[in-house]
Design an enzyme around this catalytic site. Structure first.
Site, PDB file in Angstrom:
ATOM      1  N   THR A 176      -1.418 -13.135   7.652  1.00  0.00           N
ATOM      2  CA  THR A 176       0.002 -13.408   7.372  1.00  0.00           C
ATOM      3  C   THR A 176       0.819 -13.254   8.653  1.00  0.00           C
ATOM      4  OG1 THR A 176      -0.420 -12.327   5.257  1.00  0.00           O
ATOM      5  CG2 THR A 176       1.850 -12.906   5.723  1.00  0.00           C
TER       6      THR A 176
ATOM      7  N   THR B 103      -3.235  -9.379   8.847  1.00  0.00           N
ATOM      8  CA  THR B 103      -3.246 -10.053  10.144  1.00  0.00           C
ATOM      9  C   THR B 103      -3.077 -11.568   9.997  1.00  0.00           C
ATOM     10  OG1 THR B 103      -4.492  -8.284  11.180  1.00  0.00           O
ATOM     11  CG2 THR B 103      -4.664 -10.409  12.229  1.00  0.00           C
TER      12      THR B 103
ATOM     13  N   CYS C 204      -3.435   1.381   6.444  1.00  0.00           N
ATOM     14  CA  CYS C 204      -3.887   0.684   7.656  1.00  0.00           C
ATOM     15  C   CYS C 204      -4.420   1.679   8.688  1.00  0.00           C
ATOM     16  CB  CYS C 204      -2.778  -0.172   8.231  1.00  0.00           C
ATOM     17  SG  CYS C 204      -1.242   0.724   8.454  1.00  0.00           S
TER      18      CYS C 204
ATOM     19  N   GLY D 130       1.815  -6.051   7.222  1.00  0.00           N
ATOM     20  CA  GLY D 130       0.946  -6.698   6.239  1.00  0.00           C
ATOM     21  C   GLY D 130      -0.336  -7.162   6.884  1.00  0.00           C
TER      22      GLY D 130
ATOM     23  N   GLU E 236       3.291  -5.333  12.371  1.00  0.00           N
ATOM     24  CA  GLU E 236       2.346  -4.232  12.165  1.00  0.00           C
ATOM     25  C   GLU E 236       1.258  -4.758  11.242  1.00  0.00           C
ATOM     26  OE1 GLU E 236       2.442  -1.504  13.727  1.00  0.00           O
ATOM     27  OE2 GLU E 236       4.423  -1.807  14.598  1.00  0.00           O
TER      28      GLU E 236
ATOM     29  N   ASN F 160       0.812  -1.234   0.000  1.00  0.00           N
ATOM     30  CA  ASN F 160       0.000   0.000   0.000  1.00  0.00           C
ATOM     31  C   ASN F 160       0.836   1.271   0.000  1.00  0.00           C
ATOM     32  OD1 ASN F 160       0.715  -0.795   2.607  1.00  0.00           O
ATOM     33  ND2 ASN F 160      -1.001   0.274   3.528  1.00  0.00           N
TER      34      ASN F 160
ATOM     35  N   GLU G  66       7.153   0.446  16.247  1.00  0.00           N
ATOM     36  CA  GLU G  66       8.210   0.974  15.398  1.00  0.00           C
ATOM     37  C   GLU G  66       8.354   2.457  15.696  1.00  0.00           C
ATOM     38  OE1 GLU G  66       6.516  -0.347  11.527  1.00  0.00           O
ATOM     39  OE2 GLU G  66       8.215  -1.713  11.499  1.00  0.00           O
TER      40      GLU G  66
END
Ligand code: TXE
Length: 480
Positions: free
Chosen positions: A230, A228, A282, A226, A248, A150, A461
């Protein structure tokens, strides 16, 4: 046609097995380049290069590592227009957005972490007359950075820059759906003279190239952004190997509008937080809760703004809504629109695929879409759609809106609109969200911790949090 290459041990190389995947332009639906379909062998070579580069890189003074990162930042700024065009072509986003958000933010990631490493101090705990305790933060080692489609270069560099600044060497994989700017970044790293093996970029699919990064015993930590699902799969693989993990994941963010807000500003920013990047961020606020006394006014003004969001070829400066990233993703979002109808929602705007003329005839365009009349706990209001679809819901009390806002499995970001400062803080503290914006959205300060609660992820992060993630603390005690 352009064939992207992996960046291994300082060089651009083809994938070991010689296989490539087509890379499509979302605005046209046509193949415009090919990317390496890398596998475990490419990941093994990348990891070996990163392991060989590690001792010299971690020994380099932070200033010297930082100087290289700042130089990369300068080259990104120099090539801003070219990178913005590439990002728009690869992702479908309006070139104006890539030029003003994605690429400048990628440059500032390198500039920020290039200098941050010099300000990263370790703690000392002095016990009067007894002992001196101090903490040393060693680089974690070789780390894996895996990013989504994205905000391709922006999120890729958000991981790589702190990892390199902390003295780690990196095996990184961009999304197979948007690999182009990561490839251009590898050319810039070569131009800068980044030592061979310090950063390795392996292109390919999640199962083909991503999973081997997670599984490789030489990779000590994983930073992933990416979906949830994954994230779950990555945690399942990495946890038994005791790898450090930063995940994340998705969000289903509430945007809470109180009656005493600055309505014009709230509507203007809510249009952005609903539809920027076609809703594929996101942090987008896809559930808009509006205090009942201003519901109708908000709705009228918001819908007037939606009508101005021109869906057009992302290369055009007038385009406010580009293409969704892929046909598969477009179909997923259309399924949610069908579900919103089935769950009893009233369509207020959009809802249809857009067929453009000319070069974009086969592009993946969708109208910005607004529903009302959906229950706060229906699937459309609980599941991440990740597209230009929002719901409007009136509320009567603070308690009610807090219950609804917190009523999903996600907890990434929230926005509050009010002029009452006491209420703003009171509500913020009760929201189960890693990030809360008051009277703003997507405001960025690279020093703040970034990340989600609940199923939106693990770890933070940004700023010193990122440098802490990419280092391992060692406590040393000297008896006095
Ligand atoms: O993401 P994936 P997808 C959400 C959004 C979207 C959904 C799925 O709802 O519809 O996730 O998107 C790599 N081991 N977000 O399928 O698959 C993959 O190659 C290691 C939210 O595109 O999670 C890519 O590089 N890596 C989001 C990266 O993971 C694996 C951003 C992300 O892809 C892997 C994007 C594996 N087993 C989608 N499988 C956000 N939070 O910003 C895949 N990958």
């Amino acid at each position: 046609m352009l064939h992207l290459q992996n960046y291994l041990n300082g060089q651009l190389v083809p994938p070991a097995a010689g296989r490539y995947l087509p890379n499509l332009e979302p605005a046209t639906g046509e193949v415009f380049s090919y990317l390496p379909d890398s596998d475990a062998e490419d990941v093994a070579r990348a990891t070996a290069a990163a392991e060989a580069a590690l001792p010299a890189w971690r020994r380099l003074p932070a200033e010297d590592r930082g100087r290289l990162l700042v130089r990369i930042s300068e080259l990104i700024e120099r090539d801003l227009e070219r990178l913005a065009q590439a990002e728009s072509q690869d992702n479908g986003k309006p070139v104006s957005l890539a030029r003003t958000v994605d690429i400048p933010r990628a440059a500032s990631n390198f500039a920020f972490f290039g200098t941050a490493a010099q300000h990263f101090a370790s703690e000392t705990h002095f016990q009067e007359g007894v002992a001196l305790n101090y903490t040393v933060r060693h680089p974690l080692g070789v780390v894996g950075c895996i990013s989504p489609w994205n905000l391709p270069l922006y999120l890729f560099t958000w991981k790589i820059a702190p990892a390199l600044a902390a003295g780690c060497t990196v095996v990184a994989k961009p999304s197979e759906i948007t690999p182009y700017t990561a490839f251009l970044l590898s050319e810039l790293c070569i131009e800068v003279g980044l030592p061979a093996g310090v950063l390795n970029i392996v292109h390919g699919t999640g199962p083909g190239a991503g999973q081997p990064i997670i599984e490789h015993p030489g990779i000590k930590g994983i930073s992933f952004t990416g979906g949830t699902k994954t994230g779950e799969q990555i945690a399942r693989t990495a946890a038994p190997m005791f790898k450090k993990l930063s995940l994340e994941l998705g969000g289903k963010n509430p945007n809470i509008v109180f009656a005493d807000c600055d309505l014009a500003e709230t509507v203007r920013t809510s249009l952005r937080s609903s539809f920027a990047n076609q809703g594929q961020i996101c942090l987008c606020g896809s559930r808009i809760f509006i205090e009942r006394s201003i519901y109708e006014q908000f709705k009228t003004d918001f819908l007037a703004g939606v009508a101005d969001l021109t869906v057009a070829d992302p290369q055009l400066e007038t385009s406010r809504q580009g293409a969704l990233v892929s046909e598969a993703h477009l179909q997923k979002v259309l399924c949610y629109i069908a579900l919103a109808h089935a769950e009893g929602g009233t369509l207020l705007a959009g809802g249809q695929r857009v067929m453009l003329d000319g070069r974009c005839t086969n592009g993946y365009f969708l109208q910005p879409t607004v529903f009302e009349g959906l229950a706060p706990d229906c699937r459309v209001n609980r599941e991440e759609i990740f597209g230009p679809v929002v719901t409007l819901t009136p509320f009567d009390t603070e308690e009610e809106v807090l219950t609804w806002a917190n009523g999903t499995d996600y907890g990434l970001a929230a926005t509050i609109w009010t002029r009452d400062l006491n209420r703003a803080h009171r509500v913020a503290h009760q929201l189960h969200s890693g990030i809360v914006w008051i009277n703003t959205w997507l405001h960025r300060d690279l020093r703040t911790p970034f990340g989600g609660m609940k199923n939106s992820g693990v770890g933070r992060e940004g700023g010193l949090e990122a440098l802490r993630f990419f280092t391992e603390a060692q406590s040393i005690t000297v008896k006095l």
